[in-house]
Design a protein around this motif. Structure first.
Motif, mmCIF file in Angstrom:
data_model
loop_
_atom_site.group_PDB
_atom_site.id
_atom_site.type_symbol
_atom_site.label_atom_id
_atom_site.label_comp_id
_atom_site.label_asym_id
_atom_site.label_seq_id
_atom_site.Cartn_x
_atom_site.Cartn_y
_atom_site.Cartn_z
ATOM 1 N N ASN A 143 -5.170 -28.078 4.627
ATOM 2 C CA ASN A 143 -4.833 -29.153 3.698
ATOM 3 C C ASN A 143 -5.573 -28.994 2.377
ATOM 4 O OD1 ASN A 143 -5.100 -30.683 6.726
ATOM 5 N ND2 ASN A 143 -3.153 -30.898 5.615
ATOM 6 N N VAL A 144 -6.767 -28.401 2.434
ATOM 7 C CA VAL A 144 -7.490 -28.123 1.196
ATOM 8 C C VAL A 144 -6.713 -27.139 0.334
ATOM 9 C CG1 VAL A 144 -9.604 -27.113 0.261
ATOM 10 C CG2 VAL A 144 -9.740 -28.670 2.197
ATOM 11 N N LEU A 145 -6.142 -26.106 0.977
ATOM 12 C CA LEU A 145 -5.327 -25.147 0.235
ATOM 13 C C LEU A 145 -4.107 -25.819 -0.394
ATOM 14 C CD1 LEU A 145 -5.374 -21.982 2.522
ATOM 15 C CD2 LEU A 145 -6.582 -22.352 0.377
ATOM 16 N N GLU A 146 -3.512 -26.771 0.318
ATOM 17 C CA GLU A 146 -2.352 -27.478 -0.240
ATOM 18 C C GLU A 146 -2.713 -28.244 -1.503
ATOM 19 O OE1 GLU A 146 0.258 -28.326 3.819
ATOM 20 O OE2 GLU A 146 -0.924 -29.929 2.916
ATOM 21 N N VAL A 147 -3.848 -28.929 -1.479
ATOM 22 C CA VAL A 147 -4.250 -29.702 -2.660
ATOM 23 C C VAL A 147 -4.677 -28.763 -3.788
ATOM 24 C CG1 VAL A 147 -5.813 -31.499 -3.491
ATOM 25 C CG2 VAL A 147 -4.909 -31.621 -1.168
ATOM 26 N N MET A 148 -5.296 -27.606 -3.445
ATOM 27 C CA MET A 148 -5.679 -26.632 -4.473
ATOM 28 C C MET A 148 -4.460 -26.071 -5.202
ATOM 29 S SD MET A 148 -8.661 -24.485 -2.465
ATOM 30 C CE MET A 148 -8.642 -23.191 -3.695
ATOM 31 N N SER A 149 -3.337 -25.973 -4.531
ATOM 32 C CA SER A 149 -2.130 -25.409 -5.146
ATOM 33 C C SER A 149 -1.321 -26.425 -5.940
ATOM 34 C CB SER A 149 -1.243 -24.797 -4.060
ATOM 35 O OG SER A 149 -0.836 -25.804 -3.132
ATOM 36 N N SER A 150 -1.815 -27.639 -6.045
ATOM 37 C CA SER A 150 -1.087 -28.670 -6.780
ATOM 38 C C SER A 150 -1.062 -28.333 -8.267
ATOM 39 C CB SER A 150 -1.742 -30.034 -6.560
ATOM 40 O OG SER A 150 -1.121 -31.020 -7.357
ATOM 41 N N PRO A 151 0.038 -28.588 -8.942
ATOM 42 C CA PRO A 151 0.084 -28.301 -10.394
ATOM 43 C C PRO A 151 -0.707 -29.290 -11.232
ATOM 44 C CG PRO A 151 2.155 -29.273 -9.673
ATOM 45 C CD PRO A 151 1.351 -29.050 -8.436
ATOM 46 N N LYS A 152 -1.037 -30.458 -10.697
ATOM 47 C CA LYS A 152 -1.776 -31.455 -11.439
ATOM 48 C C LYS A 152 -3.276 -31.111 -11.426
ATOM 49 C CE LYS A 152 1.408 -35.270 -10.525
ATOM 50 N NZ LYS A 152 1.527 -36.640 -9.981
ATOM 51 N N TYR A 153 -3.900 -31.250 -12.581
ATOM 52 C CA TYR A 153 -5.312 -30.883 -12.700
ATOM 53 C C TYR A 153 -6.202 -31.805 -11.873
ATOM 54 C CZ TYR A 153 -9.930 -30.296 -14.714
ATOM 55 O OH TYR A 153 -11.272 -30.100 -14.868
ATOM 56 N N VAL A 154 -5.885 -33.113 -11.843
ATOM 57 C CA VAL A 154 -6.718 -34.070 -11.105
ATOM 58 C C VAL A 154 -6.706 -33.738 -9.616
ATOM 59 C CG1 VAL A 154 -7.073 -36.494 -10.571
ATOM 60 C CG2 VAL A 154 -6.304 -35.833 -12.851
ATOM 61 N N GLN A 155 -5.546 -33.459 -9.086
ATOM 62 C CA GLN A 155 -5.463 -33.112 -7.668
ATOM 63 C C GLN A 155 -6.081 -31.732 -7.392
ATOM 64 O OE1 GLN A 155 -1.296 -33.382 -6.863
ATOM 65 N NE2 GLN A 155 -1.192 -35.611 -7.249
ATOM 66 N N LYS A 156 -5.828 -30.778 -8.285
ATOM 67 C CA LYS A 156 -6.382 -29.428 -8.103
ATOM 68 C C LYS A 156 -7.909 -29.456 -8.107
ATOM 69 C CE LYS A 156 -4.225 -26.048 -10.080
ATOM 70 N NZ LYS A 156 -3.887 -25.152 -8.947
ATOM 71 N N ARG A 157 -8.472 -30.311 -8.966
ATOM 72 C CA ARG A 157 -9.932 -30.406 -9.030
ATOM 73 C C ARG A 157 -10.510 -30.922 -7.716
ATOM 74 N NH1 ARG A 157 -12.287 -34.457 -13.423
ATOM 75 N NH2 ARG A 157 -11.201 -35.877 -12.004
ATOM 76 N N VAL A 158 -9.829 -31.887 -7.090
ATOM 77 C CA VAL A 158 -10.284 -32.379 -5.793
ATOM 78 C C VAL A 158 -10.205 -31.272 -4.737
ATOM 79 C CG1 VAL A 158 -9.811 -34.027 -3.952
ATOM 80 C CG2 VAL A 158 -9.684 -34.758 -6.337
ATOM 81 N N GLY A 159 -9.135 -30.470 -4.776
ATOM 82 C CA GLY A 159 -9.007 -29.385 -3.815
ATOM 83 C C GLY A 159 -10.081 -28.341 -3.971
ATOM 84 N N TYR A 160 -10.416 -27.962 -5.212
ATOM 85 C CA TYR A 160 -11.487 -26.988 -5.422
ATOM 86 C C TYR A 160 -12.847 -27.552 -5.035
ATOM 87 C CZ TYR A 160 -8.739 -23.333 -7.675
ATOM 88 O OH TYR A 160 -7.861 -22.304 -7.914
ATOM 89 N N LEU A 161 -13.054 -28.845 -5.267
ATOM 90 C CA LEU A 161 -14.297 -29.475 -4.834
ATOM 91 C C LEU A 161 -14.427 -29.430 -3.313
ATOM 92 C CD1 LEU A 161 -16.852 -31.150 -5.346
ATOM 93 C CD2 LEU A 161 -15.416 -33.194 -5.338
ATOM 94 N N ALA A 162 -13.338 -29.710 -2.617
ATOM 95 C CA ALA A 162 -13.369 -29.640 -1.154
ATOM 96 C C ALA A 162 -13.586 -28.214 -0.675
ATOM 97 C CB ALA A 162 -12.065 -30.203 -0.587
#
Length: 1033
Positions: free
Chosen positions: A66-85
């Motif tokens: 699920n972390v990979l899914e959020v990292m692949s999001s095109p939105k910067y806010v969501q992508k930042r959460v994925g990289y933090l995780a």
């Protein structure tokens, strides 16, 4: 949607006090449901809550995909959460990390600088060796990015890649070097490059010498204190390789020390001057002395600062490093250094103590030692675990705070707060360390700084009173071979013995100190109950008292103390020294040739030998062999002395002057006089040549094995009569003696008959006159040859000492059983002399004239032996190892060379090792594939037709037999018949196919034309082996 965000989770966690665990578990269950949905915002919110809970120790590795899914999001806010995780939960061995490689590459090549920053901040936390080489091609172009923040993060990321896979730094180094040499580069990027070079430089400093001009420019330009600190650290590793840098660096470093208000930069400048060898290289010059004085003045100011113990600690560290080259300048600041000895922080006290040892010279030795002695006397005892001063968790005044600004550091130093008058308690390990440092300072270089040995002996006696019951941890005490675990008191005793042996002028004072330590009446004063660990000095004190017994002021009192019953319970090493001292002191007491041999002197000598014999007899069965051997030897010697004293006539018996026995006046003193005891160098013992006739390989007894075998089967001895067997094979019975009860309580009650029964009679019933006379006659007959048996009717010329005394006082008729038991007081003469001796109270000591002491040096063989102190110094200097400046594990970079020659010559040694490892793995993989292929082939061969046995042996034999037959047939057909048609050959090939189909009994028909002739089976087999073919017409 009514899901909770991160703020509501935190508020709910605070609201559920006492039930946090249940609330967290329910929140995790909610996150599991939310993260499985299709809404990406809901997934990002759930992931952010999981990251928060993961910091409390709750595992979130189950949400890696699920972390990979959020990292692949095109939105910067969501992508930042994925990289933090990913930073929080991913590790280099995470399984889904291989799926994120393409995503990282994509984001690194993004045109948005915010998107590029996300993977640059994540890669250092999750990188592994397999990803490092793949991501390198995408990271190197980022060094030329227009944004300096991207360039700075890229440099730090490349360093992290080099730690994981060092070869990735080689292709990136030209770009990094180009950024460093660019004068228009952003300062933050330059500082990042300097930080990386600082860590790489201490591994391979020779690769960075060409960068010295640029680094010097950055140092003199200023503007960034932290970058200046890194450059100074880097120059400290470069100056040993390039000595010309010393003169180049002195002016800017001196200017920084004089002008900077930042304490961190000031200390690093001083530390860089010391570690880089700049101060030692400039030693002896005017500039070198000026720099040393400037550094010491700045360090003194750090010690004066009361509010920051960290500054005081690092200042003491720097003081200790300067001591090796400028000890005289450091000793000028001993006032502030000695104040640190009483600091409440144990670490500061320890550093100050180490520093004091290095700045000692002949003029300040006594002042420093007396200052340390004052600390030992004024401070109480405390253990490491019960000392409240060392438990910093109990203090209420410690509040975390941020670093001070530079403007605040320029404020004047605040006045000191008044200190408490009560000294803090000292733990035992620190007390032992202080005593060891005192011994080390006083005995350095064979007492080169010692001017008053009488004062030193008094210091040693005072140190005994402060010795805790602990083991020696430093160099003193560890060299003692008499004990497996020497105490600090043993080290003090060794110093007392060393001074007595080396310095002849103070031997009377050393003997007096040994007497003070050995007397029983001084035990409570010298060894107080609070610190009973000083009794290890008794061994050395007994040795000094015995070796210089003629210098004892009261030898009788010392001998009485040695013969006390409590001495038998001492450790073996101390007891053996006691036994060695007994005959020496006894000889001094009894060997006076000027006094006449009177009856009183004879009585005192006889009673003294009886006491010594009584003390030595139980020790002949001591478990320690050294004590046992000495007890047996001196017991026989004392018996001879007792017999000689008893047989020698006194003045009263000879009606004139009677000389004392020659055994006491000449024979026994000659046993302990001869060559003087001198110190011997430890290295000289190995140079003593062994005698030519000495053969250590030769057996002591050739027939030893035969005697041992006979002893195993020898059973003819009588156990009751064999005293030797009892001595060596039977455990002695334990004798419990109550030393606290008086002798009167040990006697029998008055209602029992004591006059009619002897101590040798076993009957408890009273005997009549005839039975008593018969017992006496049997006893006389049994002990008629015993010279020590007291018999009033013995007519021989021999007599015992006690017999002569009783005969002269009681007459001829004597009942041995009627001898009363009385208490003998042998200390009357000493007590009388003590009463007559006027009291000598200790008055204020006046300044004594300085004496010149001659110190005996170690005896050597050949004169090329080094003192023990020089040997220890040489050993400690070679044991120093090089340490990292930043304390970062970068051991993999030690084999990486960044020089141009190494890059042009080809692969480095690390490349060769990697290539060899890959080739070995490929070879193993090929072997495994070949093995599997062979197994599959054999499995296919085992598939047989229906009418062939399962083994398939006949088919294999036919295949082997058919091949040479066909080859031979073709050769003969080609060689003998030239005009044959090709169809015959085709027909023969068809026969081969039929043979493979399983007709195992078919005979091959050979012929030039029709191919229908047959041959018998047995003849064909023989002809096959001979490679022959026959044709029938």
């Amino acid at each position: 949607m009514f899901e909770k965000d991160i703020y509501q989770l935190i508020r709910g966690l605070r609201a559920h006090k006492g039930k946090e665990r249940e609330y967290i578990q329910s929140s995790i269950r909610e996150c599991r449901k939310e993260i499985k949905g299709q809404d990406m915002d809901q997934k990002a919110t759930a992931l952010l809550k999981l990251v928060y809970l993961e910091m409390f120790g709750h595992d979130m590795s189950w949400a890696s995909f699920n972390v990979l899914e959020v990292m692949s999001s095109p939105k910067y806010v969501q992508k930042r959460v994925g990289y933090l995780a990913a930073v929080q939960s991913f590790r280099p061995d995470t399984e889904v990390l291989m799926l994120a490689e393409n995503l990282l590459k994509k984001d690194l090549n993004s045109p948005d600088k915010l998107m590029i920053a996300l993977p640059l901040g994540t890669i250092p936390h999750v990188i592994n060796a397999s990803m490092a080489n793949s991501l390198l091609t995408d990271l190197v172009p980022r060094l030329s990015h227009s944004n300096p923040a991207i360039r700075k993060k890229t440099i730090v990321t490349l360093y992290r890649l080099a730690l994981v896979y060092p070869e990735t730094l080689r292709p990136a180094w030209p770009k990094i070097k180009e950024r460093l040499l660019d004068e228009n580069e952003d300062p933050s990027v330059t500082a990042a490059i300097v930080n990386v070079i600082c860590e790489l430089g201490w591994r391979r400093p020779q690769d960075f010498l060409p960068l010295a001009p640029r680094l010097f420019e950055l140092l003199t330009a200023g503007g960034n204190n932290w970058m200046a600190i890194k450059i100074i650290k880097l120059f400290s590793t470069l100056t040993p390789l390039e000595p010309r840098l010393v003169k180049k660096l002195l002016p800017p470093l001196t200017s920084i020390i004089k002008t900077t208000p930042a304490m961190s930069l000031l200390y690093e400048c001083i530390n860089g001057i010391i570690q880089g060898g700049i101060m030692e290289a400039a030693e002896g010059t005017t500039e070198g002395d000026e720099v040393a004085r400037l550094c010491l003045s700045k360090l003194r100011a750090m010690l004066v600062v009361e509010g920051d113990p960290n500054l005081r600690y690092v200042a003491l560290l720097a003081f200790g490093k300067i001591t090796s080259s400028h000890a005289d300048l450091v000793s000028q600041h001993q006032d502030v250094i000695l104040e640190c000895i009483d600091d409440a922080d144990i670490s500061i006290r320890t550093r100050a103590l180490d520093l004091v040892v290095g700045m000692i010279h002949a003029n300040n030795l006594q002042a420093v030692v007396e200052r340390l002695m004052k600390q030992l006397l004024d401070s109480g005892h405390a253990s490491n675990t019960t000392d409240p001063a060392q438990d910093y968790a109990m203090h209420d005044g410690i509040v975390p705070r941020a670093d001070e600004e530079e403007d605040e550091l320029q404020s004047p130093v605040q006045p000191k707060d008044p200190k408490s008058t009560q000294a803090p308690p000292l733990p035992d390990d620190y007390r032992i360390s202080v005593i060891e440092r005192i011994l080390e300072m006083c005995s350095r270089d064979t007492y080169a700084n010692m001017n008053d040995f009488e004062w030193y002996i008094q210091i040693l006696v005072d140190l005994i009173k402060q010795c805790p019951a602990g083991l020696a941890s430093g160099g003193y005490g560890s060299h003692l071979a008499s004990k497996s675990q020497p105490s600090i008191a043993d080290a003090v005793g060794a110093e007392l013995l060393n001074v007595a042996v080396r310095v002849k002028a103070v031997r009377p004072e050393a003997a007096a100190a040994a007497q003070t330590l050995l007397l029983l009446e001084n035990r409570q004063e010298v060894f107080p109950s609070a610190t009973n660990g000083g009794q290890g000095v008794l061994s050395a004190a007994a040795f000094v008292a015995g070796e210089y017994a003629s210098m004892l002021s009261d030898a009788d009192a010392v001998l009485t103390s040695l013969l006390d019953d409590s001495s038998a319970s001492l450790p073996a090493h101390a007891l053996s020294s006691y036994l060695q001292a007994l005959p020496k002191i006894f000889t001094v007491v009894t060997s006076d040739q000027q006094q006449p041999w009177t009856y009183a002197r004879q009585s005192n000598t006889t009673l003294l030998t009886a006491r010594i014999v009584h003390f030595l007899e139980p020790l002949t069965l001591h478990p320690d062999l050294d004590v046992q051997e000495r007890a047996v030897e001196y017991l026989d010697l004392m018996r001879l002395a007792s017999e000689a004293a008893s047989n020698q006539q006194t003045n009263e018996q000879s009606d004139g002057y009677a000389e004392p026995p020659l055994l006491l006046t000449q024979a026994m003193p000659s046993l302990f006089s001869g060559m003087e005891l001198n110190p011997v160098a430890a290295s000289s013992l190995r140079k003593v040549p062994s005698p030519d006739e000495l053969d250590l390989e030769a057996p002591i007894n050739i027939n030893l094995n035969m005697l041992l075998q006979e002893a195993d089967y020898d059973t003819d001895f009588e156990g009751d009569a064999d005293e030797v067997h009892k001595l060596y094979h039977e455990r002695p019975s334990a004798v419990v003696t109550d030393y606290q009860r008086p002798a009167a309580q040990l006697l029998e009650p008055p209602n029992k008959s004591s006059r009619s029964s002897s101590y040798q009679a076993g009957e408890t019933e009273p005997l009549d006159g005839e039975a008593l006379e018969r017992k006496r006659a049997e006893r006389r007959e049994r002990y008629k040859d015993d010279p020590y048996y007291i018999d009033s009717q013995r007519t021989s010329g021999t007599s015992t000492p006690m017999h002569n005394i009783l005969r002269s006082s009681n007459g001829e008729e004597l009942d041995v059983d009627a001898i009363p038991v009385m208490e003998l007081k042998l200390d009357n003469s000493r007590e009388a002399s003590d009463r007559e001796r006027p009291a000598n109270p200790r008055v204020a000591s006046v300044k004594k004239p300085k004496k010149h002491f001659v110190i005996a040096s170690d005896e050597t063989l050949g004169g090329d032996d080094l003192p023990a102190t020089q040997i220890a110094a040489a050993t400690s200097s070679t044991a120093k190892a090089k340490k990292s400046l930043l304390e970062v594990d970068s051991s993999g970079l030690s084999a990486l060379s960044l020089s141009e020659d190494a890059a042009s010559n080809g692969a480095s040694q690390l490349d060769i090792e990697h290539r060899q490892a890959e080739e070995e793995e490929m070879h193993k993989a090929i072997k495994e594939v070949e093995r599997l292929r062979l197994e599959m082939q054999r499995a296919q061969e085992r598939v047989q037709p229906r009418d062939i046995p399962e083994e398939g042996m006949v088919v294999k034999q036919k295949k082997k037999k058919k091949k040479p037959k066909v080859e031979g047939l073709d050769e003969q057909q080609v060689g003998e018949v030239n005009g044959e048609e090709g169809g015959a050959a085709v027909k023969k090939k068809k026969k081969k196919k039929k043979r493979r189909e399983g007709d195992e009994q078919v005979d091959d028909e050979k012929g030039p034309g029709d191919g229908e002739e047959e041959a018998s089976g047995p003849t064909k087999t023989k002809r096959k082996k001979k490679r022959q073919v026959t044709f029938d017409e």
